[in-house]
Design an enzyme around this catalytic site. Structure first.
Site, short mmCIF file in Angstrom:
data_model
loop_
_atom_site.label_atom_id
_atom_site.label_comp_id
_atom_site.label_asym_id
_atom_site.label_seq_id
_atom_site.Cartn_x
_atom_site.Cartn_y
_atom_site.Cartn_z
CB THR A 100 -0.82 0.07 1.36
OG1 THR A 100 -1.69 -0.72 1.33
CG2 THR A 100 -1.87 1.37 0.70
CE LYS A 175 -5.04 -0.90 1.40
NZ LYS A 175 -4.88 -2.31 1.50
CE LYS A 243 2.11 1.95 4.90
NZ LYS A 243 1.19 0.62 3.94
P1 NAP Z 1 5.50 -6.36 7.25
O1 NAP Z 1 5.00 -7.65 8.17
O2 NAP Z 1 6.30 -5.20 8.27
O3 NAP Z 1 5.96 -6.65 6.26
C1 NAP Z 1 6.79 -5.79 5.55
C2 NAP Z 1 7.95 -6.86 4.80
O4 NAP Z 1 8.48 -5.44 3.59
C3 NAP Z 1 9.17 -7.09 5.99
O5 NAP Z 1 9.17 -8.18 6.48
C4 NAP Z 1 10.01 -6.05 5.57
O6 NAP Z 1 11.51 -6.05 6.50
C5 NAP Z 1 10.31 -6.23 4.46
N1 NAP Z 1 10.63 -4.73 3.21
C6 NAP Z 1 10.71 -3.54 3.92
N2 NAP Z 1 11.48 -2.20 3.53
C7 NAP Z 1 12.22 -3.54 2.42
C8 NAP Z 1 12.92 -3.33 2.02
N3 NAP Z 1 13.63 -1.83 1.83
N4 NAP Z 1 13.87 -3.58 1.29
C9 NAP Z 1 13.74 -5.29 1.76
N5 NAP Z 1 12.27 -5.92 1.97
C10 NAP Z 1 12.08 -4.77 3.33
O7 NAP Z 1 4.17 -6.21 7.23
P2 NAP Z 1 2.65 -6.67 5.75
O8 NAP Z 1 1.82 -6.74 7.00
O9 NAP Z 1 3.03 -7.83 5.62
O10 NAP Z 1 2.26 -5.35 5.18
C11 NAP Z 1 3.15 -5.71 3.96
C12 NAP Z 1 2.28 -3.93 3.14
O11 NAP Z 1 0.89 -4.40 2.31
C13 NAP Z 1 1.98 -2.31 3.99
O12 NAP Z 1 2.27 -1.82 2.85
C14 NAP Z 1 1.02 -2.86 4.16
O13 NAP Z 1 -0.06 -1.75 4.87
C15 NAP Z 1 0.44 -3.50 2.76
N6 NAP Z 1 -1.09 -4.47 3.87
C16 NAP Z 1 -0.85 -5.53 4.96
C17 NAP Z 1 -2.49 -5.58 4.98
C18 NAP Z 1 -2.47 -6.15 6.91
O14 NAP Z 1 -3.72 -6.95 6.66
N7 NAP Z 1 -1.12 -7.15 7.46
C19 NAP Z 1 -3.52 -5.88 4.33
C20 NAP Z 1 -3.41 -5.10 2.87
C21 NAP Z 1 -2.17 -4.38 3.25
P3 NAP Z 1 11.62 -6.34 7.48
O15 NAP Z 1 11.27 -8.38 8.55
O16 NAP Z 1 13.36 -6.76 8.12
O17 NAP Z 1 11.02 -5.29 8.67
#
Ligand code: NAP
Length: 292
Positions: A100, A175, A243
């Site tokens: 997102t 979104k 965010k």
């Molecule tokens: P998350 O668990 O924090 O996963 C994001 C992953 O990306 C983390 O493991 C992070 O690494 C990695 N990352 C971030 N920056 C990076 C970089 N520069 N290079 C390499 N890896 C990197 O978050 P999530 O819940 O999966 O969400 C991911 C995205 O989807 C977000 O934008 C969120 O808003 C969106 N989203 C989430 C949901 C939900 O329900 N969770 C639903 C829809 C959309 P680290 O492990 O080191 O932090």
């Protein structure tokens, strides 16, 4: 697998990405992975995914590169930074950002990709961690329609409701609409329980009565319910909703839309982040209202 696109580089194996990449592997795609914290990719590596040590290495030679990282700054870094995706993806590759993120950044990536003969789409998702775990995500796609059609078989592995929204950035704009709706609903549900508590009602009896009627919603039964049970583990982290609402606020101003409720909920979430609750699930907004 019903596509000639077989090799996928997958960047971002957190809550969402790890489940999505696993489904793609099960569907027969050859998946390479990169994540900032390697341990979060370990389960995928055990299943046979190839580990890459940078976004560039993960992009090289792939038919498709999928990203689902954290913030727009992460998206910018993995796509446009040194040794990033655009520098390393082959001509004709498809790059798909499912984070997102900002619609303005999505357009910037689309243009940078196009100048190198790379197809770029923005394809953020809704449906939460449960949607990722069950491959029932809604996928909102912006970019060229021909690219959407080429990628549809891949989207069908991880999602159920897959919608082409329009040109580059349209997926991210859609979104933002989704998150704006969530903000008002989540805060509204919390306020209902704040009123219940303040007026001396039994919160559980109120929940029993109103969760199945016209006030029922996923925010009520799928999110706030967990908080009422004392579970603040993140399916979707508060800091990520902050965010998303910041993206909504900034772009609403640019587009000339006045959204006062969005601004209020963003203020509440920023307060929660300041008190150290940003890594909790969005149900932790209950704490802002002193309900729990
Ligand atoms: P998350 O668990 O924090 O996963 C994001 C992953 O990306 C983390 O493991 C992070 O690494 C990695 N990352 C971030 N920056 C990076 C970089 N520069 N290079 C390499 N890896 C990197 O978050 P999530 O819940 O999966 O969400 C991911 C995205 O989807 C977000 O934008 C969120 O808003 C969106 N989203 C989430 C949901 C939900 O329900 N969770 C639903 C829809 C959309 P680290 O492990 O080191 O932090």
């Amino acid at each position: 697998m019903t596509t000639t696109l077989k090799k996928i580089g997958f960047i971002g194996t957190g809550i969402m990405g790890s489940a999505m990449a696993a489904y793609l592997m099960d569907a027969g795609y050859e998946v390479s992975v990169y994540n900032r914290t390697k341990s979060k990719a370990d389960k995928l590596i055990e299943r046979g995914a190839k580990w890459c040590s940078s976004p560039g290495e993960c992009a090289k030679g792939q038919d498709i590169i999928i990203t689902i990282v954290g913030y727009p700054k992460d998206v910018e870094q993995v796509y446009l930074g040194d040794n990033g995706i655009i520098e390393n993806a082959k001509t004709g590759a498809y790059v798909v950002d499912m984070t997102t993120s900002s619609p303005i950044l999505a357009e910037k990536i689309y243009n940078a990709a196009k100048s190198k003969g790379i197809h770029a789409v923005d394809a953020p998702v809704t449906g939460g961690d449960v949607g990722a775990q069950n491959a029932t995500l809604t996928i909102l796609v912006g970019g060229d329609e021909a690219d959407f059609n080429a990628l549809k078989p891949v989207f069908e592995v991880i999602g159920k409701n897959i919608v082409y929204e329009g040109s580059a950035g349209a997926g991210q704009k859609t979104k933002a609409c989704n998150q704006i709706a969530i903000a008002g609903t989540l805060a509204g549900v919390c306020e209902a329980f704040a009123y219940a508590k303040a007026s001396g009602l039994d919160i559980e009896k109120v929940y029993e009565a109103i969760s199945t009627g016209a006030a029922g919603s996923f925010q009520m039964t799928g999110v706030v319910r967990k908080g009422l049970d004392g579970n603040f583990d993140p399916g979707f982290m508060l800091k990520h909703l902050g965010k998303d609402l910041a993206i909504g606020t900034e772009t609403a101003t640019a587009y000339g839309a006045s959204l006062p409720i969005l601004a209020m909920v963003l203020h509440e979430i920023r307060n929660m982040e300041r008190t150290g609750n940003g890594n909790e699930g969005t149900q932790a907004l209950l704490k802002y209202y002193n309900i729990i």
